[in-house]
Design a protein around this motif. Structure first.
Motif: not given
Ligand SMILES: CCCCCCCCCCCCCCCCCCCCCCCC(=O)SCCNC(=O)CCNC(=O)[C@H](O)C(C)(C)COP(=O)(O)OP(=O)(O)OC[C@H]1O[C@@H](n2cnc3c(N)ncnc32)[C@H](O)[C@@H]1OP(=O)(O)O
Ligand SMILES: NC(=O)C1=CN([C@@H]2O[C@H](COP(=O)(O)OP(=O)(O)OC[C@H]3O[C@@H](n4cnc5c(N)ncnc54)[C@H](OP(=O)(O)O)[C@@H]3O)[C@@H](O)[C@H]2O)C=CC1
Length: 515
Positions: A125-128, A175-176, A180-182, A187-188
């Motif tokens: 997600v960070q990169l793409n 965006k969501k 949420s990844l932040e 593990a989750i």
């Protein structure tokens, strides 16, 4: 005169992913066809102990750039490497560099991505996705920007069978996901990843689809286009046939087959092998850059860069041609003779993996141990089988991609541009292309010398003899064990021996009579 080549003259172009497979070919073509371009900014990070300058130096001094140096001798001056890590906020670009990029850039080609199938959702997600969003934000602050070209993949919607040149929505807004990844811990994230990617096979295809949604949502009033190539392979024609420099897509498996590691694969021979040469993708990309900037279409156009609907080839034909080429031009120091068994059955796949892949690796490791060396083949084989299992999704299905926009663009080009920026895949001769691909893998990836071909052929002959000897020994041992245990086997054996004896005696007698 090519209108596209002239368009890039005097322009300042920003490329992300310029050190990657496609990025290098894109830079090469730009310098070769528009040597009067102003500058190419490339966003690069230091890697594997190499500084930015060392990386650029290595690229410009590679075989790929040999022709460029003839037409653009000052190429070193026209390339400006800017430190950037797409994983960082603002890409970690310095203020001065950022200022220069914002004020000068005319065209952006966004190629950078993680193409790994097994990447974590967070990194993919960070990169793409997030990096694409950040780059769009940068682009929106560029007063001179004429076009932003985003490279996606034809497999971003591989959960569909028929795919049009439109952006499909994903169930959860990008965006969501980013938000949420932040705060979610790793593990989750690992736990929810399968639920999020749904019927896509990996985080790569999922995040490339999210990336497209971001492009659509953040496009503002910029001129944006999306290119979706299918499986990108070695060069077809330019700057020379067969150039390839990484193991992605089929290249790694071609090597594994040529070295005799991979002898069976779960693949549907009739499924379409939607390969597309990297120079075809680059030609379309440059044509799209020109069209988007000059014609300024009202909406974001998506261009499919695929071969299946215009000039289909299937995996069976491809595998056959790969092996036929290895007959003529084998790889050096093969582990076993190249052989291909395509199966669609799970049980046969498991059986072939055990007998044709794991067992020889274990035997070889045993031999290495006996001779005082470190065993390594089982590890290599496990890695290879893991890679193959990740590719299975793509080699057992066929997709239909519509190509209206790509065909429309082709019809908009002048005859000269159609020649210089040829992306008409109907002209591709698959057998010739695959042969050059295999040769390219040998020369440019493995760096094997053509002078070694006779020795490689001799080695294959030795392997064939070892194979026959091994099988004969195995048969004799099995037979001996059977005879020792079964009266029936002994009877069959005596019957065969006495039959052969009588047969020989008859021949001897009849030849004596003739004399
Ligand atoms: C019976 C067989 C007959 C065969 C006949 C001849 C073949 C003819 C063709 C028919 C075969 C079918 C070909 C199928 C190809 C289908 C590809 C479909 C892809 C479509 C996807 C969409 C396209 C895209 O948009 S993205 C581009 C594609 N992306 C990739 O290909 C990336 C894949 N790579 C990964 O995800 C990872 O690298 C992974 C998971 C494969 C390996 O990860 P791991 O952490 O285990 O290792 P690495 O650190 O990355 O590398 C370790 C080791 O492996 C080597 N390696 C890396 N990638 C490959 C590879 N693709 N094949 C083989 N080997 C690979 C790497 O160099 C390392 O080697 P070392 O020696 O250890 O350094
Ligand atoms: N290859 C294929 O079969 C296909 C590729 N595509 C798409 O084409 C594009 C190019 O792919 P390809 O050239 O094959 O991929 P590569 O893996 O060869 O190149 C990826 C590029 O992205 C750069 N990159 C990755 N992470 C970062 C980072 N954190 N900061 C800065 N740069 C980074 C890499 O830089 P570095 O060298 O430093 O790692 C490299 O230049 C991608 O968008 C991909 O999704 C689409 C369809 C098929």
């Amino acid at each position: 005169m090519s209108m596209i080549a002239a368009f890039y003259g005097g322009k300042s172009i920003l490329i992300t992913g310029a050190t990657g497979f496609m990025g290098k070919v894109l830079m090469e073509k730009l310098f070769r066809t528009s040597p009067d371009l102003k500058v190419i900014y490339i966003l690069v990070r230091p890697k594997a102990g190499q500084t930015l300058q060392q990386r650029v130096f290595q690229i410009l001094n590679s075989k790929l750039f040999e022709k460029v140096k003839e037409v653009c001798p000052n190429v070193h001056e026209k390339i400006r490497a800017i430190y950037a890590d797409l994983n960082q906020n603002d890409f970690g670009i310095s203020k001065e560099d950022m200022q220069e990029l914002l004020s000068c850039t005319n065209i952006i080609f966004h190629c950078a991505a993680t193409v790994r199938f097994d990447d974590t959702l967070r990194h993919a997600v960070q990169l793409n996705v997030t990096a694409t969003q950040q780059l769009l934000l940068m682009a929106s602050q560029m007063p001179k920007l004429e076009a932003f070209i985003h490279i996606s993949t034809a497999f971003s919607n591989c959960n569909l069978k028929h795919i049009d040149e439109v952006i499909y929505p994903c169930p959860v807004e990008p965006k969501k996901i980013i938000d949420s990844l932040e705060w979610l811990d790793d593990a989750i994230i690992d736990e929810i990843t399968p639920k999020l990617i749904g019927d896509r096979p990996n985080t790569y295809t999922y995040t490339k689809a999210l990336g497209e949604m971001v492009v659509q949502q953040e496009s503002g009033n910029m001129n944006i286009a999306i290119i979706r190539p299918s499986i990108v392979g070695a060069t077809w024609q330019e700057p020379f046939p067969g150039w390839v420099d990484n193991l992605n897509g089929p290249s790694g498996l071609i090597i594994a087959a040529g070295k005799g590691f991979l002898r069976a694969i779960k693949a549907t021979p009739m499924a379409v092998a939607d390969l597309i040469p990297v120079d075809t993708v680059v030609n379309l990309t440059l044509a799209v850059g020109w069209y988007t900037a000059v014609h300024r279409p009202k909406s974001t156009l998506v261009y499919h860069c695929t071969s299946g609907n215009l000039n289909p080839c299937n995996w069976g034909k491809m595998g056959f041609q790969v092996l036929a080429t290895f007959e003529k031009i084998p790889l050096e120091r093969a582990f076993r003779r190249p052989y291909a068994d395509f199966t669609t059955n799970n049980f046969t796949t498991q059986y072939r993996n055990a007998v044709s892949h794991r067992a020889p690796a274990i035997i070889y490791d045993f031999y290495l141990r006996l001779t005082g060396r470190k065993p390594r083949m089982t590890k290599v084989m496990n890695r290879l089988l893991r890679t193959v299992s990740m590719m299975e999704y793509f080699i057992n299905r066929s997709w239909e991609w519509s190509t209206y926009n790509t065909e429309m663009l082709m019809s908009e080009l002048s005859p000269e541009d159609q020649r210089v920026f040829n992306f008409d895949v109907r002209q591709l001769n698959w057998l010739e292309y695959i042969e050059n691909y295999v040769l390219g893998v040998k020369k440019y990836l493995l760096k094997e010398d053509m002078a070694g071909i006779p020795e490689a052929k001799q080695h294959l002959k030795r392997l064939r003899n070892i194979h026959y000897l091994f099988n004969t020994a195995l048969f004799l041992i099995a037979w001996r064990l059977l005879i020792a245990r079964s009266q029936m086997a002994r009877n069959v054996w005596f019957f065969i021996v006495s039959f052969c004896y009588k047969f020989l005696s008859y021949f001897r007698a009849s030849s004596t009579l003739k004399v």
